[in-house]
Structures are given as structure tokens and as C-alpha cells.
Scaffold this motif. Structure first.
Motif, PDB file in Angstrom:
ATOM      1  N   ILE A 158       0.818  -1.216   0.000  1.00  0.00           N
ATOM      2  CA  ILE A 158       0.000   0.000   0.000  1.00  0.00           C
ATOM      3  C   ILE A 158       0.851   1.266   0.000  1.00  0.00           C
ATOM      4  N   GLY A 159       2.168   1.130   0.075  1.00  0.00           N
ATOM      5  CA  GLY A 159       3.043   2.289   0.017  1.00  0.00           C
ATOM      6  C   GLY A 159       4.459   1.878  -0.334  1.00  0.00           C
ATOM      7  N   ARG A 160       5.195   2.835  -0.893  1.00  0.00           N
ATOM      8  CA  ARG A 160       6.590   2.580  -1.275  1.00  0.00           C
ATOM      9  C   ARG A 160       7.386   3.853  -1.069  1.00  0.00           C
ATOM     10  N   GLU A 161       8.612   3.695  -0.603  1.00  0.00           N
ATOM     11  CA  GLU A 161       9.509   4.820  -0.349  1.00  0.00           C
ATOM     12  C   GLU A 161      10.909   4.438  -0.801  1.00  0.00           C
ATOM     13  N   THR A 162      11.520   5.267  -1.623  1.00  0.00           N
ATOM     14  CA  THR A 162      12.921   5.076  -1.972  1.00  0.00           C
ATOM     15  C   THR A 162      13.688   6.220  -1.347  1.00  0.00           C
ATOM     16  N   GLY A 163      14.627   5.899  -0.496  1.00  0.00           N
ATOM     17  CA  GLY A 163      15.386   6.905   0.231  1.00  0.00           C
ATOM     18  C   GLY A 163      15.084   6.828   1.708  1.00  0.00           C
ATOM     19  N   ALA A 164      15.892   7.518   2.479  1.00  0.00           N
ATOM     20  CA  ALA A 164      15.775   7.474   3.941  1.00  0.00           C
ATOM     21  C   ALA A 164      14.616   8.335   4.431  1.00  0.00           C
ATOM     22  N   VAL A 165      14.000   7.884   5.519  1.00  0.00           N
ATOM     23  CA  VAL A 165      12.892   8.578   6.168  1.00  0.00           C
ATOM     24  C   VAL A 165      13.150   8.549   7.669  1.00  0.00           C
ATOM     25  N   VAL A 166      12.654   9.525   8.378  1.00  0.00           N
ATOM     26  CA  VAL A 166      12.683   9.517   9.843  1.00  0.00           C
ATOM     27  C   VAL A 166      11.437   8.747  10.279  1.00  0.00           C
ATOM     28  N   TRP A 167      11.582   7.438  10.386  1.00  0.00           N
ATOM     29  CA  TRP A 167      10.438   6.555  10.594  1.00  0.00           C
ATOM     30  C   TRP A 167       9.794   6.679  11.970  1.00  0.00           C
ATOM     31  N   ASP A 168      10.523   7.180  12.954  1.00  0.00           N
ATOM     32  CA  ASP A 168       9.939   7.306  14.291  1.00  0.00           C
ATOM     33  C   ASP A 168       9.409   8.702  14.570  1.00  0.00           C
ATOM     34  N   SER A 169       9.274   9.534  13.549  1.00  0.00           N
ATOM     35  CA  SER A 169       8.744  10.887  13.757  1.00  0.00           C
ATOM     36  C   SER A 169       7.280  10.788  14.195  1.00  0.00           C
ATOM     37  N   PRO A 170       6.797  11.781  14.940  1.00  0.00           N
ATOM     38  CA  PRO A 170       5.404  11.732  15.402  1.00  0.00           C
ATOM     39  C   PRO A 170       4.395  11.573  14.263  1.00  0.00           C
ATOM     40  N   SER A 171       4.642  12.213  13.122  1.00  0.00           N
ATOM     41  CA  SER A 171       3.678  12.111  12.020  1.00  0.00           C
ATOM     42  C   SER A 171       3.641  10.700  11.431  1.00  0.00           C
ATOM     43  N   VAL A 172       4.788  10.043  11.324  1.00  0.00           N
ATOM     44  CA  VAL A 172       4.825   8.677  10.808  1.00  0.00           C
ATOM     45  C   VAL A 172       4.133   7.735  11.790  1.00  0.00           C
ATOM     46  N   VAL A 173       4.467   7.849  13.059  1.00  0.00           N
ATOM     47  CA  VAL A 173       3.871   6.980  14.076  1.00  0.00           C
ATOM     48  C   VAL A 173       2.358   7.178  14.118  1.00  0.00           C
ATOM     49  N   SER A 174       1.909   8.417  14.054  1.00  0.00           N
ATOM     50  CA  SER A 174       0.479   8.711  14.065  1.00  0.00           C
ATOM     51  C   SER A 174      -0.216   8.096  12.854  1.00  0.00           C
ATOM     52  N   PHE A 175       0.374   8.272  11.683  1.00  0.00           N
ATOM     53  CA  PHE A 175      -0.211   7.712  10.476  1.00  0.00           C
ATOM     54  C   PHE A 175      -0.311   6.193  10.576  1.00  0.00           C
ATOM     55  N   LEU A 176       0.772   5.542  10.978  1.00  0.00           N
ATOM     56  CA  LEU A 176       0.761   4.086  11.064  1.00  0.00           C
ATOM     57  C   LEU A 176      -0.223   3.596  12.121  1.00  0.00           C
ATOM     58  N   ASN A 177      -0.294   4.278  13.254  1.00  0.00           N
ATOM     59  CA  ASN A 177      -1.283   3.922  14.274  1.00  0.00           C
ATOM     60  C   ASN A 177      -2.694   4.007  13.709  1.00  0.00           C
ATOM     61  N   HIS A 178      -2.945   5.050  12.922  1.00  0.00           N
ATOM     62  CA  HIS A 178      -4.262   5.224  12.299  1.00  0.00           C
ATOM     63  C   HIS A 178      -4.567   4.053  11.362  1.00  0.00           C
ATOM     64  N   GLN A 179      -3.599   3.667  10.544  1.00  0.00           N
ATOM     65  CA  GLN A 179      -3.806   2.554   9.618  1.00  0.00           C
ATOM     66  C   GLN A 179      -4.064   1.247  10.387  1.00  0.00           C
ATOM     67  N   ILE A 180      -3.285   1.018  11.422  1.00  0.00           N
ATOM     68  CA  ILE A 180      -3.442  -0.199  12.222  1.00  0.00           C
ATOM     69  C   ILE A 180      -4.816  -0.228  12.877  1.00  0.00           C
ATOM     70  N   SER A 181      -5.264   0.905  13.416  1.00  0.00           N
ATOM     71  CA  SER A 181      -6.544   0.958  14.106  1.00  0.00           C
ATOM     72  C   SER A 181      -7.731   0.785  13.151  1.00  0.00           C
ATOM     73  N   ARG A 182      -7.556   1.120  11.890  1.00  0.00           N
ATOM     74  CA  ARG A 182      -8.626   0.994  10.898  1.00  0.00           C
ATOM     75  C   ARG A 182      -8.806  -0.420  10.406  1.00  0.00           C
ATOM     76  N   HIS A 183      -7.816  -1.277  10.621  1.00  0.00           N
ATOM     77  CA  HIS A 183      -7.869  -2.636  10.111  1.00  0.00           C
ATOM     78  C   HIS A 183      -8.445  -3.556  11.187  1.00  0.00           C
ATOM     79  N   PRO A 184      -9.434  -4.358  10.845  1.00  0.00           N
ATOM     80  CA  PRO A 184      -9.988  -5.273  11.854  1.00  0.00           C
ATOM     81  C   PRO A 184      -8.946  -6.295  12.311  1.00  0.00           C
ATOM     82  N   HIS A 185      -8.910  -6.515  13.611  1.00  0.00           N
ATOM     83  CA  HIS A 185      -7.975  -7.485  14.199  1.00  0.00           C
ATOM     84  C   HIS A 185      -8.753  -8.693  14.673  1.00  0.00           C
ATOM     85  N   ASP A 186      -8.115  -9.834  14.587  1.00  0.00           N
ATOM     86  CA  ASP A 186      -8.771 -11.071  15.063  1.00  0.00           C
ATOM     87  C   ASP A 186      -8.877 -11.077  16.558  1.00  0.00           C
TER      88      ASP A 186
END
Length: 186
Positions: A158-186
Motif C-alpha cells: 500500500i506504500g513505497r519509499e525510496t530513500g531514507a525517512v525519519v520513521w519514528d517521527s510523530p507524524s509517521v507513528v500517528s499515520f501508522l497507528n491510524h492505519q493499524i486501528s482501521r484494520h480489523p484485528h482477530d
């Protein structure tokens, strides 16, 4: 899972935050004016094999049910070296039953090179995953490292990145948390 247009904009913004913090893009083809991340329409991710530190063969199917941030990297790659600590911290913040960072090293020296590198920069939470043949580069048609892919729990890119990113930045963590929370968990 399909990303809404607002989620796509958020993902672009979070990746841009990494570029704004001065992490260089890898490869000579990287253009600083281009957004560092592009979102793809969910599509099946190609199957490829890699191994863990014990030599056990793995594939992304072994992570089914989790969001995976697949990172293809090497110890000799300067941008890779810079982003590894942020990937380690992202694993600390989000790693668990619904998310995992999977950094696959293409170092020809294999396990010894990765272990030495992890010790040097104090990587403590990331697993060691290896493709010393570098076959993943050709299989995924990659032009450089680091290259990262966001894979949903159903194995779709669902996404692709070429090059370095600050993966632990608040915006990245917030976005990923949002994606995780939107997906149904068993």
C-alpha cells in the motif's frame, strides 16, 4: 484495505517530514523536489525468500495478519545507516501483534556484517533478516537502497519509499497507528 485520499495525503506528508529533516535520498535519480513517498493502489506483493539470523527461510507470508514495513538496506549504504536507528525506534513504538519492521539486508557478508553494524549503532529491537545474494533487488526491480514498502495484513503493498525517512517521527507513528486501528484485528 484501500487508503482514502485523506490517508494518502497524510502518508505523503509524513514521508515529506523525513526529507524535511535533512535525510538524504538514496541513488542519483532521487529528486529533492519530488515527494519522497508515493502511495500505491493496494496490490499483491511479489513473493520472495529471505532468512532470519538463524538461517531459517522466511517470506512475507510468515508475517500475514500484520502491517509490515519492509525495508531493503545494506550496511555500506549511508542513507540506510542513518535511518536504521529510526526504524529501531519505530519497532519499539509500534512493534507487536499488528505491526513489524522487517529490515532485509542485502550485504554479501551476511550475518557477520549486520551483527557488527547493529552492535556499533546499538540496534536492539529490530530482527536480523538477510538476502546476501541481493536477489530481492532484481525481483522487486529496485534501483537503490534504502527502499521501503508498507504491506497491509493481507500481504498487499500500500506504500513505497525510496530513500531514507525519519520513521519514528510523530507524524509517521500517528499515520501508522491510524492505519493499524482501521484494520480489523482477530
Amino acid at each position: 484495505m484501500t487508503l482514502s485520499s485523506s490517508s494518502r495525503r497524510a502518508f505523503l506528508a509524513l514521508a515529506a517530514s523525513g526529507a524535511a529533516l535533512g535525510l538524504p535520498q538514496s541513488g542519483s535519480a532521487a529528486r529533492p523536489e519530488a515527494p519522497p513517498l508515493y502511495i500505491t493502489t493496494p496490490k499483491p506483493f511479489p513473493a520472495f525468500k529471505f532468512s532470519d539470523a538463524s538461517g531459517h527461510p522466511l517470506s512475507l507470508a510468515d508475517f500475514h495478519g500484520k502491517f509490515v514495513l519492509l525495508n531493503i538496506w545494506a550496511t555500506w549504504c549511508i542513507p540506510c545507516r542513518k535511518e536504521m536507528t529510526t526504524l529501531d525506534q519505530l519497532q519499539v513504538k509500534l512493534g507487536g501483534p499488528h505491526f513489524e519492521v522487517v529490515p532485509v539486508s542485502i550485504d554479501a557478508e551476511g550475518l557477520a556484517a549486520v551483527r557488527k553494524f547493529y552492535a556499533e549503532i546499538k540496534i536492539e529491537r529490530l530482527g536480523i533478516f538477510l538476502d546476501p545474494s541481493g536477489s530481492v533487488m532484481q525481483m522487486l526491480n529496485l534501483e537503490g537502497v534504502p527502499t521501503s514498502f508498507l504491506i497491509d495484513p493481507n500481504g498487499k503493498q500500500i506504500g513505497r519509499e525510496t530513500g531514507a525517512v525519519v520513521w519514528d517521527s510523530p507524524s509517521v507513528v500517528s499515520f501508522l497507528n491510524h492505519q493499524i486501528s482501521r484494520h480489523p484485528h482477530d
